[in-house]
Design a protein around this motif. Structure first.
Motif, PDB file in Angstrom:
ATOM      1  N   ARG A   1      72.750  66.215  52.302  1.00 50.51           N
ATOM      2  CA  ARG A   1      72.496  64.926  51.643  1.00 50.51           C
ATOM      3  C   ARG A   1      73.175  63.768  52.356  1.00 50.51           C
ATOM      4  O   ARG A   1      72.777  62.613  52.194  1.00 50.51           O
ATOM      5  CB  ARG A   1      72.935  65.008  50.183  1.00 50.51           C
ATOM      6  CG  ARG A   1      72.119  66.015  49.384  1.00 50.51           C
ATOM      7  CD  ARG A   1      72.669  66.274  48.011  1.00 50.51           C
ATOM      8  NE  ARG A   1      72.562  65.110  47.142  1.00 50.51           N
ATOM      9  CZ  ARG A   1      72.816  65.129  45.834  1.00 50.51           C
ATOM     10  NH1 ARG A   1      73.186  66.253  45.257  1.00 50.51           N
ATOM     11  NH2 ARG A   1      72.693  64.040  45.111  1.00 50.51           N
ATOM     12  N   ASN A  52      70.381  58.832  48.254  1.00 55.36           N
ATOM     13  CA  ASN A  52      71.734  58.464  48.710  1.00 55.36           C
ATOM     14  C   ASN A  52      71.699  57.320  49.728  1.00 55.36           C
ATOM     15  O   ASN A  52      70.755  57.179  50.459  1.00 55.36           O
ATOM     16  CB  ASN A  52      72.426  59.678  49.333  1.00 55.36           C
ATOM     17  CG  ASN A  52      72.714  60.735  48.274  1.00 55.36           C
ATOM     18  OD1 ASN A  52      72.843  60.414  47.095  1.00 55.36           O
ATOM     19  ND2 ASN A  52      72.807  61.986  48.708  1.00 55.36           N
ATOM     20  N   SER A  87      71.244  75.146  49.694  1.00 50.90           N
ATOM     21  CA  SER A  87      70.721  74.520  48.492  1.00 50.90           C
ATOM     22  C   SER A  87      70.383  73.063  48.764  1.00 50.90           C
ATOM     23  O   SER A  87      71.011  72.399  49.606  1.00 50.90           O
ATOM     24  CB  SER A  87      71.746  74.602  47.359  1.00 50.90           C
ATOM     25  OG  SER A  87      71.340  73.797  46.257  1.00 50.90           O
ATOM     26  N   GLU A 120      71.189  70.805  47.092  1.00 50.79           N
ATOM     27  CA  GLU A 120      72.359  70.039  46.654  1.00 50.79           C
ATOM     28  C   GLU A 120      73.485  70.051  47.688  1.00 50.79           C
ATOM     29  O   GLU A 120      74.558  69.509  47.436  1.00 50.79           O
ATOM     30  CB  GLU A 120      72.863  70.599  45.326  1.00 50.79           C
ATOM     31  CG  GLU A 120      71.816  70.499  44.210  1.00 50.79           C
ATOM     32  CD  GLU A 120      72.199  71.306  42.982  1.00 50.79           C
ATOM     33  OE1 GLU A 120      72.833  72.375  43.152  1.00 50.79           O
ATOM     34  OE2 GLU A 120      71.875  70.868  41.873  1.00 50.79           O
ATOM     35  N   ASN A 121      73.275  70.668  48.830  1.00 47.17           N
ATOM     36  CA  ASN A 121      74.286  70.771  49.869  1.00 47.17           C
ATOM     37  C   ASN A 121      74.786  69.389  50.291  1.00 47.17           C
ATOM     38  O   ASN A 121      73.990  68.509  50.638  1.00 47.17           O
ATOM     39  CB  ASN A 121      73.704  71.520  51.072  1.00 47.17           C
ATOM     40  CG  ASN A 121      74.694  71.714  52.189  1.00 47.17           C
ATOM     41  OD1 ASN A 121      74.935  70.801  52.974  1.00 47.17           O
ATOM     42  ND2 ASN A 121      75.259  72.912  52.274  1.00 47.17           N
ATOM     43  N   GLU A 122      76.096  69.194  50.291  1.00 47.58           N
ATOM     44  CA  GLU A 122      76.676  67.880  50.568  1.00 47.58           C
ATOM     45  C   GLU A 122      76.407  67.409  51.998  1.00 47.58           C
ATOM     46  O   GLU A 122      76.157  66.225  52.243  1.00 47.58           O
ATOM     47  CB  GLU A 122      78.180  67.914  50.302  1.00 47.58           C
ATOM     48  CG  GLU A 122      78.541  68.083  48.825  1.00 47.58           C
ATOM     49  CD  GLU A 122      80.035  68.058  48.597  1.00 47.58           C
ATOM     50  OE1 GLU A 122      80.785  67.828  49.578  1.00 47.58           O
ATOM     51  OE2 GLU A 122      80.452  68.252  47.451  1.00 47.58           O
ATOM     52  N   GLU A 150      66.101  64.249  45.427  1.00 42.98           N
ATOM     53  CA  GLU A 150      67.447  64.734  45.725  1.00 42.98           C
ATOM     54  C   GLU A 150      67.972  64.242  47.069  1.00 42.98           C
ATOM     55  O   GLU A 150      69.153  63.935  47.210  1.00 42.98           O
ATOM     56  CB  GLU A 150      67.465  66.259  45.697  1.00 42.98           C
ATOM     57  CG  GLU A 150      67.419  66.864  44.315  1.00 42.98           C
ATOM     58  CD  GLU A 150      68.674  66.576  43.502  1.00 42.98           C
ATOM     59  OE1 GLU A 150      69.756  66.392  44.094  1.00 42.98           O
ATOM     60  OE2 GLU A 150      68.563  66.515  42.263  1.00 42.98           O
TER      61      GLU A 150
END
Length: 269
Positions: free
Chosen positions: A214, A269, A207, A209-211, A265
């Motif tokens: 990111r 960061n 995904s 959103e995978n940590e 997304e």
């Protein structure tokens, strides 16, 4: 002092650049140092000038010469400024000018991939994106959403095509970009220290959103063409294959829309 020239002859060779030369002729692949591009609208022309692009000539509606075009014309020095009423310019160019003005400029020297990537943490990579509208829209998203640079494979549409420039709103002059080598561009990215993330529909994906994804220090986000998507070899050699979670049974987005989601997304960061 502006060199204002009223258009009286549609066939004047000085106007070929606006009315009769194709994008390929403007690009001048055989002698790229002599290439030309066309900037359209006040904001785009302003951004091109801010980036150091050198103007050749200016084309504007007569009603704008002393209003919204005045400061831009002043910045261009003594280059020819061709002018005529709206209906005459529409006949000359074959379309309605955005905000009534165009500027022909010398193409800037293309940077190397190493120069573009030197201090970058997040880069967008376009593989064979041939639609100039998509190229312009992706670069605009890259500028707005934390991408440090844009890299294109040789099969992509040129970011300095008129439509790509217009759709990008001139951000092609704000975000560093260049073309990658072909073949071997994936290895080139990895030699610069980038981990690679292919945006693709595949059986095994992570995904967006995978940590771990990111948290990557240096990440190259790879996007493919509308119809065919990414080359299978590109997908298989990537460090990540990434999907955007969808609702209502939708499997994918237009590449320009997908780029905006991915950049937001993975770039913030």
């Amino acid at each position: 002092m502006p060199n204002i020239i009223e258009i009286t002859d549609f066939n004047a060779p000085e106007l070929d650049v606006y009315a009769r030369l194709s994008e390929g002729q403007l690009l001048n692949r055989h002698e790229p140092e002599k290439g030309i591009f066309i900037a359209e609208s006040p904001k785009v022309i302003e951004r091109a000038l801010d980036a150091g692009c050198v103007p050749i000539s200016f084309l504007a509606e007569d009603r704008h010469i002393e209003t919204q075009a005045k400061e831009l014309i002043h910045r261009c020095g003594d280059i020819p400024v061709y002018t005529a009423p709206f209906d005459v310019l529409t006949r000359l160019t074959g379309f309605k000018l955005t905000r009534g003005m165009l500027c022909a400029m010398h193409r800037p020297k293309l940077l190397s991939a190493e120069e573009v990537c030197r201090n970058a943490r997040r880069v967008a990579v376009l593989e064979n994106v041939v639609n100039p509208t998509n190229v312009g829209a992706i670069i605009r998203s890259a500028a707005a959403m934390f991408m440090d640079a844009v890299l294109l494979t040789p099969g992509c549409s040129d970011p300095l095509y008129r439509r790509a420039i217009r759709v990008s709103m001139g951000t092609v002059f704000q975000v560093p970009w260049t073309f990658l080598d072909d073949p071997g561009w994936m290895e080139q990215l990895k030699s610069f220290g980038f981990r690679t993330a292919s945006m693709a529909l595949a059986d095994e994906t992570v995904s967006i959103e995978n940590e771990h994804l990111r948290a990557e220090e240096k990440l190259a986000i790879i996007l493919g063409s509308e119809g065919e998507g990414l080359n299978p070899d590109t997908i298989s050699s990537s460090d990540y294959v990434v999907r955007i979670p969808m609702a209502h049974g939708i499997d994918s987005l237009n590449v320009a829309a997908a780029s905006a989601v991915a950049f937001w997304e993975l770039g913030k960061n």
